[in-house]
Scaffold this motif. Structure first.
Motif, PDB file in Angstrom:
ATOM      1  N   VAL A  59       0.822  -1.197   0.002  1.00 45.58           N
ATOM      2  CA  VAL A  59       0.075   0.002  -0.077  1.00 45.58           C
ATOM      3  C   VAL A  59       0.769   1.245  -0.150  1.00 45.58           C
ATOM      4  N   MET A  60       2.208   1.389   0.846  1.00 46.89           N
ATOM      5  CA  MET A  60       2.880   2.490   0.926  1.00 46.89           C
ATOM      6  C   MET A  60       3.451   2.672  -0.641  1.00 46.89           C
ATOM      7  N   GLY A  61       4.098   1.824  -1.275  1.00 49.61           N
ATOM      8  CA  GLY A  61       4.350   1.853  -2.526  1.00 49.61           C
ATOM      9  C   GLY A  61       3.690   2.304  -3.493  1.00 49.61           C
ATOM     10  N   ALA A  62       2.419   1.730  -3.707  1.00 48.91           N
ATOM     11  CA  ALA A  62       1.341   1.926  -4.640  1.00 48.91           C
ATOM     12  C   ALA A  62       0.742   3.310  -4.391  1.00 48.91           C
ATOM     13  N   SER A  63       0.748   4.031  -3.194  1.00 49.01           N
ATOM     14  CA  SER A  63       0.303   5.330  -3.050  1.00 49.01           C
ATOM     15  C   SER A  63       1.324   6.179  -3.293  1.00 49.01           C
TER      16      SER A  63
ATOM     17  N   ALA B 110      17.792   8.514 -10.673  1.00 43.53           N
ATOM     18  CA  ALA B 110      18.182   9.436  -9.722  1.00 43.53           C
ATOM     19  C   ALA B 110      17.767   9.267  -8.376  1.00 43.53           C
ATOM     20  N   HIS B 111      16.564   8.633  -8.093  1.00 46.04           N
ATOM     21  CA  HIS B 111      15.781   8.673  -6.960  1.00 46.04           C
ATOM     22  C   HIS B 111      15.338   7.118  -6.770  1.00 46.04           C
ATOM     23  N   VAL B 112      15.321   6.886  -5.365  1.00 49.08           N
ATOM     24  CA  VAL B 112      14.697   5.592  -4.759  1.00 49.08           C
ATOM     25  C   VAL B 112      13.611   5.673  -3.848  1.00 49.08           C
ATOM     26  N   VAL B 113      12.890   5.333  -3.919  1.00 47.92           N
ATOM     27  CA  VAL B 113      11.579   5.052  -2.668  1.00 47.92           C
ATOM     28  C   VAL B 113      11.796   4.033  -2.002  1.00 47.92           C
ATOM     29  N   ASN B 114      12.045   3.704  -0.806  1.00 45.47           N
ATOM     30  CA  ASN B 114      12.164   2.359  -0.090  1.00 45.47           C
ATOM     31  C   ASN B 114      10.674   2.127   0.423  1.00 45.47           C
TER      32      ASN B 114
END
Length: 292
Positions: free
Chosen positions: A66-70, A250-254
């Motif tokens: 849910v966090m990644g999808a949001s 350039a960017h990653v969301v963990n």
């Protein structure tokens, strides 16, 4: 009043539940009918799954819960560029998201969590309109029962903080708790807290609503892609390596949830998160307990 009886074993013993599950000792019990698992958005069902791993992306999001999808949806909505969402399992939402009870609440002990709830619960309320996806949100309320003086003092502080931030949580005496829970045995209940808009929603529907709407906005959302490394240079991310290839970014969301610490290690960052197994059961309908 429609009450959900959420039992936290740290506050009182599960054996006090007068139901068929009274001989069990899980850490969390919902005496509610099982959440109806909804399917993906009908208007988006014809969206073919994307299988080709791109060579470049502006932002790579690791974790398709849910966090990644949001995050994918909201970044795309904000026009943040090319968004790539990666999930290692065959389906989205198969990690902690797919194993949770679907509980949503305003009652928290820290300001950051309360403020997040003030932003997220209204989003869930308007989810069908904004996402075109029903999410089975049921504001049946959370009632937390306190049997130890130290818990009473802590929850008094929590309620004061919640009310200061605009969350109107009810404070109940022990007698009021017993009147609201006639099927439960709480002779030593000292107090309790209740908020009517705490409740349940369907995690799968939330995830797929974000995924489908995100894809409409250009998000590339892929499953069965396992991240194996993160390349950096000069303290900045340059690429993400996977079992399917390398993505320059350039960017990653963990957003790996319990595994966020492992992803952090790939970039040389110590994130103090470790997986913790929890237990939950859902009872069959309890006689004399109204649904919702």
């Amino acid at each position: 009043m429609r009450d959900a009886y959420c039992v936290l074993s740290k506050i009182f013993h599960v054996s006090r539940l007068t139901s068929h599950a009274s001989h069990l000792t899980p850490s969390f019990i919902l005496t509610q009918p099982p959440i109806r698992r909804l399917t993906s958005c009908p208007k988006c069902d014809n969206l073919a799954p994307m299988t080709n791993l791109p060579k470049t992306s502006d932002i790579v999001i690791i974790g398709g819960g849910v966090m990644g999808a949001s995050a994918a949806y909201h970044l795309a909505q904000a026009g943040a560029g090319l968004i790539l969402l990666l999930e290692r399992e065959p389906f989205f939402g198969q990690g902690a998201t797919g194993r949770c009870a679907g509980g949503v609440r305003y009652q928290f002990a820290t300001e950051v969590n309360i403020r997040l709830s003030l932003a997220s619960l209204p989003m869930i309320e308007r989810f069908p309109e904004e996402m075109g996806q029903e999410c089975d949100y049921r504001p049946i309320g959370y009632l937390l029962v306190l049997t130890r003086p130290e818990d009473v003092a802590a929850f008094e502080r929590n309620v004061t903080l919640q009310r200061r931030l605009g969350v109107q949580t009810e404070w109940l005496t022990g007698d009021e708790v017993r009147r609201r829970l006639p099927l439960m045995q709480f002779p030593d209940a000292l107090a309790g807290t209740f908020h009517q808009k705490d409740g349940l929603t369907d995690p799968n529907s939330i995830v797929m609503g974000y995924i489908n709407r995100g894809r409409e906005l250009g998000v590339q959302a892929l499953t069965e892609v396992t991240v194996t490394g993160i390349e950096t240079s000069g303290g900045k991310v340059t690429a993400v390596t996977t079992n399917k290839g390398v993505i320059q970014c350039a960017h990653v969301v963990n957003a790996a949830g319990p595994w966020a610490g492992l992803i952090g290690q790939m970039a040389g960052i110590d994130i103090p998160i470790t997986p913790l197994r929890r237990q939950m059961i859902t009872t069959t309908p309890v006689p004399d307990l109204p649904a919702d």
